[in-house]
Scaffold this active site. Structure first.
Site, PDB file in Angstrom:
ATOM      1  N   GLN A  78       0.844  -1.194   0.000  1.00  0.00           N
ATOM      2  CA  GLN A  78       0.000   0.000   0.000  1.00  0.00           C
ATOM      3  C   GLN A  78       0.880   1.246   0.000  1.00  0.00           C
ATOM      4  O   GLN A  78       1.274   1.743   1.053  1.00  0.00           O
ATOM      5  CB  GLN A  78      -0.938   0.010   1.206  1.00  0.00           C
ATOM      6  CG  GLN A  78      -1.923   1.140   1.120  1.00  0.00           C
ATOM      7  CD  GLN A  78      -2.977   1.087   2.203  1.00  0.00           C
ATOM      8  OE1 GLN A  78      -3.019   0.206   3.039  1.00  0.00           O
ATOM      9  NE2 GLN A  78      -3.850   2.068   2.186  1.00  0.00           N
ATOM     10  N   PHE A  79       1.174   1.749  -1.201  1.00  0.00           N
ATOM     11  CA  PHE A  79       2.056   2.906  -1.330  1.00  0.00           C
ATOM     12  C   PHE A  79       1.477   4.140  -0.663  1.00  0.00           C
ATOM     13  O   PHE A  79       2.210   5.058  -0.287  1.00  0.00           O
ATOM     14  CB  PHE A  79       2.401   3.188  -2.793  1.00  0.00           C
ATOM     15  CG  PHE A  79       1.323   3.893  -3.564  1.00  0.00           C
ATOM     16  CD1 PHE A  79       1.367   5.276  -3.716  1.00  0.00           C
ATOM     17  CD2 PHE A  79       0.273   3.193  -4.136  1.00  0.00           C
ATOM     18  CE1 PHE A  79       0.381   5.937  -4.423  1.00  0.00           C
ATOM     19  CE2 PHE A  79      -0.708   3.845  -4.844  1.00  0.00           C
ATOM     20  CZ  PHE A  79      -0.658   5.216  -4.990  1.00  0.00           C
ATOM     21  N   THR A  80       0.152   4.180  -0.457  1.00  0.00           N
ATOM     22  CA  THR A  80      -0.465   5.369   0.126  1.00  0.00           C
ATOM     23  C   THR A  80      -0.062   5.597   1.585  1.00  0.00           C
ATOM     24  O   THR A  80      -0.329   6.672   2.133  1.00  0.00           O
ATOM     25  CB  THR A  80      -2.007   5.326   0.026  1.00  0.00           C
ATOM     26  OG1 THR A  80      -2.494   4.187   0.723  1.00  0.00           O
ATOM     27  CG2 THR A  80      -2.438   5.285  -1.439  1.00  0.00           C
TER      28      THR A  80
END
Length: 149
Positions: A78-80
């Site tokens: 999850q790059f966020t």
């Protein structure tokens, strides 16, 4: 490297209406990889997660690790987690590692968890995923390999 670790009774991840990973009692782990991360960060995060004592013992005290209870892991990229919202209203993702380099570290992290002997499931790197989480407690722990929080 950042991780959001949720103690769950169950969790599953779906891509294109197909379940690709599913666990029962254990941890749902959302993983963010920064542009500065390397194998030292993998070691730190994996050891922290495997050693977290957040499962109850016979006295109902959070004193047991996922290894003690033989729990399961669902690891989802999850790059966020590296979204910077300090300025404006639109997150800036400049600190997130992208592409093949991030995928490589993610896969190395998965391999590290698989060596623990626990059941390890995962999402699909870079895909749009639907994640169902039945949080137990609720217990949610935030980890950062750079110790920013």
């Amino acid at each position: 490297m950042r991780a959001i670790v949720q103690r769950v009774n169950s969790s599953r991840v779906t891509v294109n209406e197909e379940i690709i990973g599913e666990i029962s009692k254990g941890f749902n782990v959302l993983i963010g990889i920064s542009k500065d991360d390397n194998e030292d960060d993998i070691k730190y995060i994996s050891e922290k997660i495997l050693g977290l004592r957040v499962f109850e013992d016979e006295d109902d005290k959070m004193n047991l690790s996922i290894q003690d209870v033989k729990g399961e892991l669902l690891i989802i990229s999850q790059f966020t987690l590296y979204g910077d919202c300090r300025k404006g209203r639109r997150p800036n993702f400049m600190n997130a590692m992208g592409g093949d380099e991030a995928r490589e570290l993610y896969e190395k992290l998965l391999d590290t968890f698989k060596k623990s002997g626990l059941k390890v499931e995962c999402g699909e790197f870079g895909a749009h995923m639907i994640v169902d989480i039945v949080n137990d407690g609720p217990v949610t722990i935030m980890l950062d390999s750079k110790k920013e929080f």
